[in-house]
Design an enzyme around this catalytic site. Structure first.
Site, PDB file in Angstrom:
ATOM      1  N   CYS A  76       4.428  -6.919   1.492  1.00 57.02           N
ATOM      2  CA  CYS A  76       3.894  -7.994   0.484  1.00 57.02           C
ATOM      3  C   CYS A  76       5.365  -8.720  -0.164  1.00 57.02           C
ATOM      4  O   CYS A  76       4.701 -10.162  -0.427  1.00 57.02           O
ATOM      5  CB  CYS A  76       3.368  -7.284  -0.135  1.00 57.02           C
ATOM      6  SG  CYS A  76       3.406  -5.886  -0.946  1.00 57.02           S
ATOM      7  N   GLU A 135      -8.865   9.599   0.105  1.00 54.69           N
ATOM      8  CA  GLU A 135      -8.110   9.156   0.425  1.00 54.69           C
ATOM      9  C   GLU A 135      -6.505  10.497   0.422  1.00 54.69           C
ATOM     10  O   GLU A 135      -5.900  10.449   1.125  1.00 54.69           O
ATOM     11  CB  GLU A 135      -7.032   7.729  -0.275  1.00 54.69           C
ATOM     12  CG  GLU A 135      -8.501   6.743  -0.222  1.00 54.69           C
ATOM     13  CD  GLU A 135      -7.454   5.847   0.958  1.00 54.69           C
ATOM     14  OE1 GLU A 135      -6.059   6.667   1.960  1.00 54.69           O
ATOM     15  OE2 GLU A 135      -7.767   5.125   1.975  1.00 54.69           O
ATOM     16  N   TYR A 146       7.256   0.320 -17.335  1.00 56.88           N
ATOM     17  CA  TYR A 146       7.795  -0.798 -17.436  1.00 56.88           C
ATOM     18  C   TYR A 146       8.218  -0.115 -18.451  1.00 56.88           C
ATOM     19  O   TYR A 146       9.173  -0.669 -19.226  1.00 56.88           O
ATOM     20  CB  TYR A 146       6.777  -1.719 -17.364  1.00 56.88           C
ATOM     21  CG  TYR A 146       6.184  -2.333 -15.992  1.00 56.88           C
ATOM     22  CD1 TYR A 146       7.628  -2.546 -15.002  1.00 56.88           C
ATOM     23  CD2 TYR A 146       5.269  -1.842 -15.469  1.00 56.88           C
ATOM     24  CE1 TYR A 146       7.298  -2.794 -13.706  1.00 56.88           C
ATOM     25  CE2 TYR A 146       5.372  -2.393 -14.057  1.00 56.88           C
ATOM     26  CZ  TYR A 146       6.107  -3.267 -13.601  1.00 56.88           C
ATOM     27  OH  TYR A 146       5.773  -2.905 -11.791  1.00 56.88           O
ATOM     28  N   LYS A 150      -5.016   3.796  -4.301  1.00 53.71           N
ATOM     29  CA  LYS A 150      -4.796   2.534  -5.143  1.00 53.71           C
ATOM     30  C   LYS A 150      -5.331   1.657  -5.579  1.00 53.71           C
ATOM     31  O   LYS A 150      -6.119   1.489  -4.092  1.00 53.71           O
ATOM     32  CB  LYS A 150      -3.501   1.750  -4.102  1.00 53.71           C
ATOM     33  CG  LYS A 150      -2.548   0.381  -4.673  1.00 53.71           C
ATOM     34  CD  LYS A 150      -1.907   0.384  -4.158  1.00 53.71           C
ATOM     35  CE  LYS A 150      -0.821  -1.363  -4.488  1.00 53.71           C
ATOM     36  NZ  LYS A 150       0.302  -1.860  -3.768  1.00 53.71           N
ATOM     37  N   ARG A 209      -6.897  -8.279  -1.366  1.00 55.49           N
ATOM     38  CA  ARG A 209      -6.645  -7.610  -0.541  1.00 55.49           C
ATOM     39  C   ARG A 209      -8.086  -6.192  -0.590  1.00 55.49           C
ATOM     40  O   ARG A 209      -7.039  -5.007  -0.706  1.00 55.49           O
ATOM     41  CB  ARG A 209      -4.856  -6.450  -1.540  1.00 55.49           C
ATOM     42  CG  ARG A 209      -3.821  -7.950  -1.172  1.00 55.49           C
ATOM     43  CD  ARG A 209      -2.167  -6.723  -1.563  1.00 55.49           C
ATOM     44  NE  ARG A 209      -1.214  -7.514  -1.683  1.00 55.49           N
ATOM     45  CZ  ARG A 209      -0.700  -7.974  -2.098  1.00 55.49           C
ATOM     46  NH1 ARG A 209      -0.088  -7.368  -3.755  1.00 55.49           N
ATOM     47  NH2 ARG A 209       0.403  -9.382  -1.723  1.00 55.49           N
ATOM     48  N   LYS A 260      -2.646   4.485  -8.871  1.00 56.45           N
ATOM     49  CA  LYS A 260      -2.751   3.021  -9.360  1.00 56.45           C
ATOM     50  C   LYS A 260      -3.960   2.526  -9.747  1.00 56.45           C
ATOM     51  O   LYS A 260      -4.467   2.361  -9.132  1.00 56.45           O
ATOM     52  CB  LYS A 260      -1.663   2.865  -8.678  1.00 56.45           C
ATOM     53  CG  LYS A 260      -1.187   1.220  -8.851  1.00 56.45           C
ATOM     54  CD  LYS A 260       0.055   0.582  -7.861  1.00 56.45           C
ATOM     55  CE  LYS A 260       0.455  -0.918  -8.344  1.00 56.45           C
ATOM     56  NZ  LYS A 260       1.718  -1.015  -7.733  1.00 56.45           N
ATOM     57  N   CYS A 289       6.558  -1.443   1.312  1.00 59.35           N
ATOM     58  CA  CYS A 289       5.434  -2.064   1.620  1.00 59.35           C
ATOM     59  C   CYS A 289       6.412  -3.978   2.425  1.00 59.35           C
ATOM     60  O   CYS A 289       7.687  -4.298   2.029  1.00 59.35           O
ATOM     61  CB  CYS A 289       4.779  -2.571   0.239  1.00 59.35           C
ATOM     62  SG  CYS A 289       3.192  -2.988   0.941  1.00 59.35           S
ATOM     63  N   CYS A 303       0.485  -6.738   2.763  1.00 57.06           N
ATOM     64  CA  CYS A 303       1.755  -5.884   3.001  1.00 57.06           C
ATOM     65  C   CYS A 303       0.824  -5.523   4.200  1.00 57.06           C
ATOM     66  O   CYS A 303       1.850  -4.467   4.640  1.00 57.06           O
ATOM     67  CB  CYS A 303       0.347  -4.829   2.375  1.00 57.06           C
ATOM     68  SG  CYS A 303       0.246  -5.114   0.446  1.00 57.06           S
ATOM     69  N   ARG A 320       2.802 -10.213  -9.712  1.00 58.59           N
ATOM     70  CA  ARG A 320       3.117 -10.545  -9.110  1.00 58.59           C
ATOM     71  C   ARG A 320       3.612 -11.670  -9.086  1.00 58.59           C
ATOM     72  O   ARG A 320       4.556 -12.023  -8.335  1.00 58.59           O
ATOM     73  CB  ARG A 320       1.463 -11.326  -8.520  1.00 58.59           C
ATOM     74  CG  ARG A 320       0.006 -10.136  -7.599  1.00 58.59           C
ATOM     75  CD  ARG A 320      -0.232 -10.196  -6.589  1.00 58.59           C
ATOM     76  NE  ARG A 320      -1.527  -9.339  -6.794  1.00 58.59           N
ATOM     77  CZ  ARG A 320      -2.056  -9.132  -5.942  1.00 58.59           C
ATOM     78  NH1 ARG A 320      -3.383  -9.409  -6.907  1.00 58.59           N
ATOM     79  NH2 ARG A 320      -3.180  -7.814  -6.280  1.00 58.59           N
TER      80      ARG A 320
HETATM   81 ZN   LIG Z   1       1.969  -4.364   0.020  1.00 60.32          ZN
END
Ligand SMILES: [Zn+2]
Length: 341
Positions: free
Chosen positions: A135, A247, A328, A209, A231, A262, A133, A143, A219
């Site tokens: 971004c 999608e 994470y 997403k 976005r 996501k 991506c 993005c 971020r």
């Molecule tokens: Zn992005």
């Protein structure tokens, strides 16, 4: 004389032949034996944030336990993950400099390209997945490339995504993961990889997403907050479930090897419906930064048992239908799973 009806509890007692599901919950061994959903370290993918420089390990404040690392500090972490049974990492790059076009995203000596080479040299078996991506690389934080009005240009952005994916594939990435929700991104990337002889590189598409507030802490970690706007023109509306199937179908048609939903926890119904509609493709779910930060904050206050909550949440994501969970918590969870529940 004691009649059958003299004990008031008798009326509540179950008669013979009544179904008793509790029988199989009586001992830990019985529960283990009949558990429908398992959670293994090999189901987990650990995201890693790679920054420019040497000997950098910088904690991300909003994500306790998560660090930005320079390339030279990645291998130790990857070895520790490998020893715990986590077989895959997802790389995000934070470049030394940003510009409107994000040119460092496809530079041969960019941070991610260097990280891929270093990791594959040290641990050839490690599955290296890369975020594709713009971004993190654009100074405006969007993005894709922008028109004069500040809107993301779809087809022009595809050209850059092709170059990024090819540069990751050439550096040795096993899987590229386009995350920008740009229309046609999977087909464009597949075509570019094949043209360059990179047929072996798989595509894990962020097919579904959502425009989610749960990305907040990411971020800070990826230094990719949009400088203006949001976005919502390319990521999905949280109210839409059926659109997720559209999608996903487009990405399957364009050649995605695996799909992703996501975020995870607020969207388990979407995970389940994508699983049902596309049973033949591996499905990943991304347990995002905000989901992680909430657990960390509550655990730090003593409000939650972190280990129990994390293992329960990850199991829930698997039960909804995800084969793989990007999280994470991967390293901690793998450690807890190895040492027994
Ligand atoms: Zn992005």
């Amino acid at each position: 004389m004691t009649s059958y009806h003299s004990d008031p509890l008798d009326a509540l007692r179950l008669g013979p032949g009544v179904k008793r599901p509790r029988r199989l919950r009586r001992t830990a061994a019985l529960r283990d034996l009949v558990r429908e959903t398992t959670l293994e370290p090999g189901d987990l993918i650990q995201p890693l944030f790679v920054v420019a420089g040497d000997d950098v390990r910088r904690p991300v404040t909003s994500m306790p336990g998560v660090d930005q690392r320079s390339v030279d500090r990645l291998v130790t972490e990857a070895r520790e993950l490998d020893a715990l049974g986590v077989k895959a990492v997802l790389l995000f790059g934070i470049p030394g400099s940003k510009d409107p076009h994000g040119i460092e995203s496809f530079a041969d000596d960019g941070v991610v390209q260097q990280a891929i080479r270093t990791l594959k040299d040290a641990l050839p078996e490690l599955v290296v997945v890369t975020d594709v991506c713009l971004c993190e690389y654009t100074d405006h934080g969007h993005c894709g490339l922008l028109d004069d009005a500040g809107d993301v240009l779809n087809d022009e952005t595809l050209d850059v995504l092709r170059r990024i994916a090819v540069s990751h594939g050439e550096a040795g990435a096993d899987v590229v993961a386009p995350s920008g929700m740009i229309d046609g991104m999977v087909g464009a990337i597949r075509g570019a990889l094949d043209d360059e002889g990179l047929q072996r590189v798989a595509i894990l598409s962020y097919a579904v997403k959502y425009a989610s507030a749960f990305y907040g802490p990411f971020r800070e970690a990826a230094e990719g907050a949009p400088a203006f706007g949001d976005r919502r023109s390319h990521q999905m509306d949280p109210g839409n479930g059926r659109e997720a199937l559209r999608e996903a179908a487009l990405d399957v048609e364009e050649g995605a090897d695996a799909l992703m939903v996501k975020p995870a926890l607020g969207y388990l119904d979407v995970v389940a419906s994508v699983r049902e509609r596309f049973p033949e493709l591996p499905l990943a779910a991304y347990n995002v930064s905000g989901e992680y930060a909430m657990v960390k904050a509550a655990a730090a206050n003593g409000w939650l048992d972190e280990r129990a909550v994390v293992l329960e949440a990850l199991t829930g994501i698997r039960r909804a239908g995800a084969d793989l969970v990007v999280t994470y918590h991967a390293k901690d969870a793998a450690g807890w799973l190895q040492s027994g529940r």
